[in-house]
Design a protein around this motif. Sequence first.
Motif, mmCIF file in Angstrom:
data_model
loop_
_atom_site.group_PDB
_atom_site.id
_atom_site.type_symbol
_atom_site.label_atom_id
_atom_site.label_comp_id
_atom_site.label_asym_id
_atom_site.label_seq_id
_atom_site.Cartn_x
_atom_site.Cartn_y
_atom_site.Cartn_z
ATOM 1 N N UNK A 97 -16.763 -1.837 1.241
ATOM 2 C CA UNK A 97 -16.263 -3.099 0.675
ATOM 3 C C UNK A 97 -14.741 -3.183 0.717
ATOM 4 N N UNK A 98 -14.087 -2.037 0.889
ATOM 5 C CA UNK A 98 -12.622 -2.054 0.984
ATOM 6 C C UNK A 98 -12.157 -0.768 1.651
ATOM 7 N N UNK A 99 -11.128 -0.865 2.472
ATOM 8 C CA UNK A 99 -10.526 0.316 3.069
ATOM 9 C C UNK A 99 -9.069 0.027 3.388
ATOM 10 N N UNK A 100 -8.274 1.094 3.447
ATOM 11 C CA UNK A 100 -6.856 0.947 3.734
ATOM 12 C C UNK A 100 -6.116 2.217 3.394
ATOM 13 N N UNK A 101 -4.787 2.179 3.495
ATOM 14 C CA UNK A 101 -3.989 3.332 3.119
ATOM 15 C C UNK A 101 -4.234 3.657 1.647
ATOM 16 N N UNK A 102 -4.379 4.946 1.361
ATOM 17 C CA UNK A 102 -4.825 5.376 0.033
ATOM 18 C C UNK A 102 -3.967 4.808 -1.085
ATOM 19 N N UNK A 103 -2.669 4.989 -0.995
ATOM 20 C CA UNK A 103 -1.793 4.552 -2.080
ATOM 21 C C UNK A 103 -1.827 3.036 -2.250
ATOM 22 N N UNK A 104 -1.976 2.329 -1.133
ATOM 23 C CA UNK A 104 -2.024 0.871 -1.213
ATOM 24 C C UNK A 104 -3.291 0.404 -1.915
ATOM 25 N N UNK A 105 -4.423 1.033 -1.594
ATOM 26 C CA UNK A 105 -5.692 0.653 -2.215
ATOM 27 C C UNK A 105 -5.668 0.964 -3.710
ATOM 28 N N UNK A 106 -5.124 2.123 -4.084
ATOM 29 C CA UNK A 106 -5.101 2.493 -5.498
ATOM 30 C C UNK A 106 -4.108 1.643 -6.285
ATOM 31 N N UNK A 107 -2.979 1.324 -5.662
ATOM 32 C CA UNK A 107 -1.958 0.558 -6.369
ATOM 33 C C UNK A 107 -2.298 -0.918 -6.457
ATOM 34 N N UNK A 108 -3.018 -1.430 -5.449
ATOM 35 C CA UNK A 108 -3.306 -2.862 -5.421
ATOM 36 C C UNK A 108 -4.719 -3.106 -4.888
ATOM 37 N N UNK A 109 -5.751 -2.690 -5.630
ATOM 38 C CA UNK A 109 -7.132 -2.877 -5.168
ATOM 39 C C UNK A 109 -7.490 -4.354 -5.082
ATOM 40 N N UNK A 110 -8.180 -4.713 -4.007
ATOM 41 C CA UNK A 110 -8.525 -6.114 -3.783
ATOM 42 C C UNK A 110 -9.949 -6.448 -4.211
ATOM 43 N N UNK A 111 -10.869 -5.543 -3.980
ATOM 44 C CA UNK A 111 -12.272 -5.834 -4.282
ATOM 45 C C UNK A 111 -12.575 -5.531 -5.745
ATOM 46 N N UNK A 112 -13.370 -6.372 -6.418
ATOM 47 C CA UNK A 112 -13.695 -6.134 -7.831
ATOM 48 C C UNK A 112 -14.326 -4.765 -8.087
ATOM 49 N N UNK A 113 -15.127 -4.279 -7.141
ATOM 50 C CA UNK A 113 -15.777 -2.973 -7.325
ATOM 51 C C UNK A 113 -14.738 -1.855 -7.311
ATOM 52 N N UNK A 114 -13.760 -1.951 -6.406
ATOM 53 C CA UNK A 114 -12.684 -0.959 -6.373
ATOM 54 C C UNK A 114 -11.911 -0.982 -7.677
#
Length: 532
Positions: free
Chosen positions: A497-514
């Motif tokens: 449901x979401x993928x990307x650079x680790x720090x970017x995903x953790x700092x700014x998650x886009x999907x509600x599940x994340x």
Amino acid sequence: MSLLQIENLSLSIHGAEILKQVSLSIDPGQIVAVTGESGSGKSMTALAVMQLLPNGAQAQGAIRLEGQDLLNRPEGEMCALRGAAVGMVFQEPMTALNPVKTIGDQVMETILIHNAMPRPQALARTQEVLTRVGLPPDRFPLSRYPHELSGGQRQRVVIAMAIALRPKLLIADEPTTALDVTTQAQILDLLKGLVREYSMGLLMITHDLAVVADMADQIVVMRRGEVVESGATTHLLRNMQHPYTRMLFEASGHQVSLPRAADPRPLLEVTEVTRDYRLPRKGLFGTPGHHRAVDGVSFALNKGERLGLVGESGCGKSTLTRAILGLEEVQSGDIRLDGQPVFAGHRPNLAVRRKMQVVFQDPYGSFNPRHRVARLITEPFHLLETPPAGSERQDRIAEMLTAVGLSPDDAGKYIHEFSGGQRQRIAIARALIIRPELILFDEAVSALDVSVRAQILDLLAELCATYDLTYLFISHDLRVVRTITDRVMVMQAGRIVEQGETEQVFANPQHPYTQTLIEAAPVLPDIGVNVA
């Protein structure tokens, strides 16, 4: 008067000193967390309270429940107390539950064995406590068996058994270690709610400070059978005095520095992979259903890249891992390593299989205890067309053991002679010994103490610099994934449901599940901790 009072408890087993002058107390409605590494005496303290000590154990001191000494109680009286006045929640629910008895029978057994009430009332109480722990009978019939439930649901059944007679004291021994972050948060919230609702005392045993930092009223830090520091949670975390407490705190939030990956080129390519499982028929003439465990998953992993895969239990992580390893054939899609298909027709492609290795969660369970380390770590040699022999084989064994921080002399030892962290180092040596193109880490640090986990993560960072490792790191521990990967994928219900650079995903998650996963992950509070 305290609910539980442990005073100067010392314990030896066949002459070996296990506990040394342990003292702590719990009041009604209070949560006390006992933390420390494996072997620190946490669980043995809990077993002493329950008087479930092994043969050869000799205890001195005092354990008082509402003023009554438990150390010298006859076994018959202790049997009456266990489950009624004191309940216990064990770490692994599948081993704590009877696989051939329904969940209703197991919860009701606790009530009936104490002759607390007639069977009709016991049935009603069973339904009541299962509803209280989040398993209402209309959705989770009493006729279900443990294997029909998820790990978190099984843990709820164990909690229901422990609170069926509303004990005054509840002991929870690592109740969330093997659970994913959202289930862990639910279980911790459930335990806090039970303490408030029933005004019971809770003795929480854990090796992770982050789990109890915002839950416990008091923290007791144990090391090698002794209490080295204790106090109110906020005060203790702000003013840690003992070096061991500071070490545990720092290890809980340990960060590693990964070397920069080389110029990217695709190594593993997964394209529109789907994997279905057949479900049993619902009736004699019914049509079998299907469960889609992996649903159209696509991603690429570059050479030298470290990729994380996170998600709750049942999201399809393990199924996808088995498909990548060639252990399960997929219904549709394509998996290639270095341009070669993982499957050759309906069989695994051995030319590709020898380029991949896996490190499992439980290192002890993945080794044959009758073999020495030299044989264990050379098991992957059978994948090679011309495996090393003679001095070349011995040199490779010595090189790998040295690379993972062990001694070449350890090659002649058996696996039971090592600690959990050392066994995981041996598992990593086994994975590295044939220099694979790709390593899959399947929950490889989930069962380790925080300090040992920090050591293994540092080891992986060093190996990345030395061997240019490429790996897929599968875990439910978001703190670990954040520090040990370059990119991360989030999996829900078989889909990425979401993928990307680790720090970017953790700092700014886009999907509600994340966002839900990150919010549920336990963190050490930023309270101006004094670790100087």
